[in-house]
Design a protein around this motif. Structure first.
Motif, PDB file in Angstrom:
ATOM      1  N   THR A   1      -1.516   3.575  24.319  1.00 42.86           N
ATOM      2  CA  THR A   1      -1.773   4.757  25.120  1.00 42.86           C
ATOM      3  C   THR A   1      -0.594   5.715  24.932  1.00 42.86           C
ATOM      4  N   ILE A   2      -0.767   6.948  25.334  1.00 43.66           N
ATOM      5  CA  ILE A   2       0.333   7.917  25.261  1.00 43.66           C
ATOM      6  C   ILE A   2       1.513   7.410  26.093  1.00 43.66           C
ATOM      7  N   ALA A   3       1.231   6.876  27.276  1.00 41.97           N
ATOM      8  CA  ALA A   3       2.298   6.352  28.131  1.00 41.97           C
ATOM      9  C   ALA A   3       3.029   5.206  27.438  1.00 41.97           C
ATOM     10  N   GLN A   4       2.299   4.284  26.824  1.00 41.78           N
ATOM     11  CA  GLN A   4       2.941   3.186  26.110  1.00 41.78           C
ATOM     12  C   GLN A   4       3.795   3.730  24.971  1.00 41.78           C
ATOM     13  N   ALA A   5       3.299   4.722  24.282  1.00 44.80           N
ATOM     14  CA  ALA A   5       4.033   5.297  23.153  1.00 44.80           C
ATOM     15  C   ALA A   5       5.362   5.888  23.592  1.00 44.80           C
ATOM     16  N   LEU A   6       5.370   6.532  24.747  1.00 56.31           N
ATOM     17  CA  LEU A   6       6.563   7.259  25.172  1.00 56.31           C
ATOM     18  C   LEU A   6       7.463   6.487  26.131  1.00 56.31           C
TER      19      LEU A   6
END
Length: 175
Positions: free
Chosen positions: A166-171
Motif C-alpha cells: 500500500t502507499i502507507a506501507q511504501a512510505l
C-alpha cells in the motif's frame, strides 16, 4: 553500479510522453486537470514504485517528510489515496504509473475480450479514437512487471519480499 531505479525512471519518462501525446491529441475532450482527484483511491504498488515513492519522500526537507508521513499515517486504510491533501497529491512527481494514466483511454483484457475504458467525464462527445490515443494497459503492465522483476533482482530481494505494497506501507515501513 547503476541506480536501481533507472529502468523505472526511463519507463516513467516514456509513459509521461505517451500520456502527454494523448492529452494533446484529445485536449478538448479531456477534462482531467490539476486538482481533479476523483480517481485517486487507495491502491497498492509494485516494490519498484514503492522505492520511487520512498526516494521522493527522502528528497523532501525534514519538515516536509514529517508532514507527509503524518498525513499518510492519518489517512492510511481509507478508500482515498493517503497522499491526497486538498485534492492534490503530496508526491505528484513520483506518482505511480496507474496514477499517471488515470482518466485517459485504456485498452485492457477482461476475461476473453478486450475492453476500452476511460474516465466517464472524458471523451463525452467523441465517437471514435485512433490507436495512438489509447494506452494498451496489458502491454504497459507487462513492461512494469519486467522492470519490477529486474529491480527485485538488483536489490537481491528475499523470496518472501512483498509483491505489492500500500502507499502507507511504501512510505512508513522499512521495506
Amino acid at each position: 553500479m547503476e541506480n536501481v531505479l533507472d529502468n523505472y525512471r526511463q519507463l516513467l519518462a516514456r509513459v509521461d510522453g505517451l500520456c502527454a501525446g494523448i492529452q494533446d491529441a484529445l485536449a478538448e475532450q479531456i477534462t482531467c486537470s490539476e486538482g481533479c482527484s476523483d480517481c485517486c483511491t487507495s491502491i497498492t504498488v509494485f516494490p519498484v514504485e514503492a522505492a520511487a515513492l520512498k526516494q521522493a519522500l527522502a528528497d523532501q526537507t525534514e519538515e516536509q517528510q514529517t508532514a507527509i508521513r503524518d498525513h499518510v499515517t492519518e489517512h492510511a486504510g481509507g478508500e482515498r489515496c493517503p497522499l491526497l491533501r486538498d485534492r492534490r497529491c503530496l508526491l505528484y512527481r513520483a506518482r505511480p504509473i496507474i496514477c499517471r494514466t488515470h482518466g485517459l483511454p485504456i485498452l485492457f483484457t477482461e476475461g476473453d475480450a478486450q475492453r476500452l475504458d476511460c474516465c466517464p467525464l472524458n471523451l463525452a462527445s467523441r465517437e471514435s479514437l485512433s490507436g495512438s490515443s489509447i494506452i494498451d494497459l496489458d502491454r504497459l503492465n507487462s513492461v512494469l512487471v519486467a522492470v519490477n522483476s529486474l529491480y527485485l533482482r538488483q536489490i537481491e530481494a528475499p523470496p518472501d519480499f512483498p509483491q505489492r505494497l500500500t502507499i502507507a506501507q511504501a512510505l512508513l515501513s522499512g521495506t
